[in-house]
Design a protein around this motif. Structure first.
Motif, PDB file in Angstrom:
ATOM      1  N   GLN A  30      -9.747  13.461   9.969  1.00  0.00           N
ATOM      2  CA  GLN A  30     -10.293  13.755  11.297  1.00  0.00           C
ATOM      3  C   GLN A  30      -9.573  14.954  11.928  1.00  0.00           C
ATOM      4  OE1 GLN A  30     -12.991  12.618  12.513  1.00  0.00           O
ATOM      5  NE2 GLN A  30     -13.184  10.420  12.370  1.00  0.00           N
ATOM      6  N   LYS A  31      -8.248  14.941  11.879  1.00  0.00           N
ATOM      7  CA  LYS A  31      -7.468  16.020  12.483  1.00  0.00           C
ATOM      8  C   LYS A  31      -7.729  17.351  11.785  1.00  0.00           C
ATOM      9  CE  LYS A  31      -3.886  13.005  14.273  1.00  0.00           C
ATOM     10  NZ  LYS A  31      -2.532  12.468  14.111  1.00  0.00           N
ATOM     11  N   TYR A  32      -7.891  17.319  10.475  1.00  0.00           N
ATOM     12  CA  TYR A  32      -8.153  18.546   9.721  1.00  0.00           C
ATOM     13  C   TYR A  32      -9.481  19.170  10.149  1.00  0.00           C
ATOM     14  CZ  TYR A  32      -8.954  21.736   5.857  1.00  0.00           C
ATOM     15  OH  TYR A  32      -9.219  22.856   5.114  1.00  0.00           O
ATOM     16  N   VAL A  33     -10.534  18.340  10.213  1.00  0.00           N
ATOM     17  CA  VAL A  33     -11.844  18.855  10.614  1.00  0.00           C
ATOM     18  C   VAL A  33     -11.780  19.388  12.047  1.00  0.00           C
ATOM     19  CG1 VAL A  33     -14.246  18.230  11.105  1.00  0.00           C
ATOM     20  CG2 VAL A  33     -13.140  17.400   9.017  1.00  0.00           C
ATOM     21  N   LYS A  34     -11.141  18.637  12.933  1.00  0.00           N
ATOM     22  CA  LYS A  34     -11.019  19.070  14.325  1.00  0.00           C
ATOM     23  C   LYS A  34     -10.342  20.434  14.415  1.00  0.00           C
ATOM     24  CE  LYS A  34      -8.942  17.898  18.722  1.00  0.00           C
ATOM     25  NZ  LYS A  34      -8.116  17.005  19.499  1.00  0.00           N
ATOM     26  N   ASP A  35      -9.230  20.596  13.690  1.00  0.00           N
ATOM     27  CA  ASP A  35      -8.486  21.857  13.728  1.00  0.00           C
ATOM     28  C   ASP A  35      -9.263  23.007  13.089  1.00  0.00           C
ATOM     29  OD1 ASP A  35      -6.427  20.522  14.973  1.00  0.00           O
ATOM     30  OD2 ASP A  35      -5.193  20.350  13.161  1.00  0.00           O
ATOM     31  N   GLN A  36      -9.845  22.747  11.924  1.00  0.00           N
ATOM     32  CA  GLN A  36     -10.549  23.804  11.199  1.00  0.00           C
ATOM     33  C   GLN A  36     -11.784  24.302  11.936  1.00  0.00           C
ATOM     34  OE1 GLN A  36      -9.570  25.376   8.178  1.00  0.00           O
ATOM     35  NE2 GLN A  36      -7.714  24.337   8.852  1.00  0.00           N
ATOM     36  N   GLU A  37     -12.469  23.375  12.580  1.00  0.00           N
ATOM     37  CA  GLU A  37     -13.708  23.718  13.290  1.00  0.00           C
ATOM     38  C   GLU A  37     -13.482  24.000  14.776  1.00  0.00           C
ATOM     39  OE1 GLU A  37     -16.625  24.231  11.753  1.00  0.00           O
ATOM     40  OE2 GLU A  37     -15.568  23.862   9.867  1.00  0.00           O
ATOM     41  N   LYS A  38     -12.220  23.875  15.204  1.00  0.00           N
ATOM     42  CA  LYS A  38     -11.846  24.110  16.607  1.00  0.00           C
ATOM     43  C   LYS A  38     -12.699  23.278  17.571  1.00  0.00           C
ATOM     44  CE  LYS A  38     -10.174  28.776  15.563  1.00  0.00           C
ATOM     45  NZ  LYS A  38      -9.673  28.360  14.304  1.00  0.00           N
ATOM     46  N   LEU A  39     -12.720  21.971  17.294  1.00  0.00           N
ATOM     47  CA  LEU A  39     -13.527  21.036  18.077  1.00  0.00           C
ATOM     48  C   LEU A  39     -12.664  20.319  19.102  1.00  0.00           C
ATOM     49  CD1 LEU A  39     -15.499  19.535  15.063  1.00  0.00           C
ATOM     50  CD2 LEU A  39     -16.296  21.268  16.678  1.00  0.00           C
ATOM     51  N   SER A  40     -13.286  19.851  20.168  1.00  0.00           N
ATOM     52  CA  SER A  40     -12.550  19.124  21.202  1.00  0.00           C
ATOM     53  C   SER A  40     -12.566  17.612  20.979  1.00  0.00           C
ATOM     54  CB  SER A  40     -13.127  19.438  22.582  1.00  0.00           C
ATOM     55  OG  SER A  40     -14.484  19.047  22.650  1.00  0.00           O
ATOM     56  N   GLU A  41     -13.525  17.132  20.213  1.00  0.00           N
ATOM     57  CA  GLU A  41     -13.627  15.692  19.963  1.00  0.00           C
ATOM     58  C   GLU A  41     -12.434  15.204  19.144  1.00  0.00           C
ATOM     59  OE1 GLU A  41     -17.680  14.567  18.513  1.00  0.00           O
ATOM     60  OE2 GLU A  41     -17.916  16.738  18.613  1.00  0.00           O
ATOM     61  N   GLU A  42     -11.890  14.051  19.513  1.00  0.00           N
ATOM     62  CA  GLU A  42     -10.772  13.485  18.760  1.00  0.00           C
ATOM     63  C   GLU A  42     -11.197  13.006  17.374  1.00  0.00           C
ATOM     64  OE1 GLU A  42      -7.444  13.439  19.457  1.00  0.00           O
ATOM     65  OE2 GLU A  42      -8.105  14.779  21.044  1.00  0.00           O
ATOM     66  N   LYS A  43     -12.416  12.484  17.274  1.00  0.00           N
ATOM     67  CA  LYS A  43     -12.932  11.974  16.001  1.00  0.00           C
ATOM     68  C   LYS A  43     -14.286  12.625  15.738  1.00  0.00           C
ATOM     69  CE  LYS A  43     -10.578   7.610  16.759  1.00  0.00           C
ATOM     70  NZ  LYS A  43     -10.742   6.205  17.074  1.00  0.00           N
ATOM     71  N   PRO A  44     -14.286  13.864  15.256  1.00  0.00           N
ATOM     72  CA  PRO A  44     -15.541  14.607  15.108  1.00  0.00           C
ATOM     73  C   PRO A  44     -16.409  14.192  13.934  1.00  0.00           C
ATOM     74  CG  PRO A  44     -13.722  15.915  14.292  1.00  0.00           C
ATOM     75  CD  PRO A  44     -13.131  14.681  14.906  1.00  0.00           C
ATOM     76  N   VAL A  45     -15.874  13.400  13.015  1.00  0.00           N
ATOM     77  CA  VAL A  45     -16.587  13.040  11.790  1.00  0.00           C
ATOM     78  C   VAL A  45     -16.872  11.541  11.780  1.00  0.00           C
ATOM     79  CG1 VAL A  45     -16.463  13.049   9.267  1.00  0.00           C
ATOM     80  CG2 VAL A  45     -15.408  14.890  10.564  1.00  0.00           C
ATOM     81  N   PHE A  46     -18.078  11.167  11.378  1.00  0.00           N
ATOM     82  CA  PHE A  46     -18.412   9.760  11.160  1.00  0.00           C
ATOM     83  C   PHE A  46     -18.002   9.426   9.731  1.00  0.00           C
ATOM     84  CE2 PHE A  46     -21.575  11.153  14.310  1.00  0.00           C
ATOM     85  CZ  PHE A  46     -21.261  10.273  15.328  1.00  0.00           C
ATOM     86  N   LEU A  47     -17.011   8.563   9.589  1.00  0.00           N
ATOM     87  CA  LEU A  47     -16.495   8.222   8.264  1.00  0.00           C
ATOM     88  C   LEU A  47     -17.157   6.955   7.746  1.00  0.00           C
ATOM     89  CD1 LEU A  47     -12.757   8.940   9.038  1.00  0.00           C
ATOM     90  CD2 LEU A  47     -14.303  10.351   7.667  1.00  0.00           C
ATOM     91  N   VAL A  48     -17.416   6.933   6.459  1.00  0.00           N
ATOM     92  CA  VAL A  48     -18.049   5.791   5.806  1.00  0.00           C
ATOM     93  C   VAL A  48     -16.984   5.044   5.015  1.00  0.00           C
ATOM     94  CG1 VAL A  48     -19.816   5.080   4.154  1.00  0.00           C
ATOM     95  CG2 VAL A  48     -20.203   7.085   5.613  1.00  0.00           C
TER      96      VAL A  48
END
Length: 67
Positions: A30-48
């Motif tokens: 989650q943190k990697y995607v947030k940082d790489q995509e420069k997103l504000s959401e804490e949990k930007p990905v829906f994990l399965v």
């Protein structure tokens, strides 16, 4: 978007203790995607979560808490 991320999960029926999950990796994903995509959401990905046979209740709850 959604991803099915590996974190030590396997498919099949295993006795408790035979599979070591690392749900903390989901938090890192989650943190990697947030940082790489420069997103504000804490949990930007829906994990399965799949392939968690033999997991403890705590492992399930930890994994769920990471999204």
């Amino acid at each position: 978007f959604s991803i099915a991320a590996g974190f030590g999960n396997v498919h099949g029926v295993y006795k408790p203790g035979n599979v070591k999950l690392h749900p903390e990796l989901l938090d890192k994903h989650q943190k990697y995607v947030k940082d790489q995509e420069k997103l504000s959401e804490e949990k930007p990905v829906f994990l399965v979560f799949h392939g968690g046979s033999g997991s403890s209740k705590k492992e399930y709850l930890d994994a769920i808490s990471y999204g």
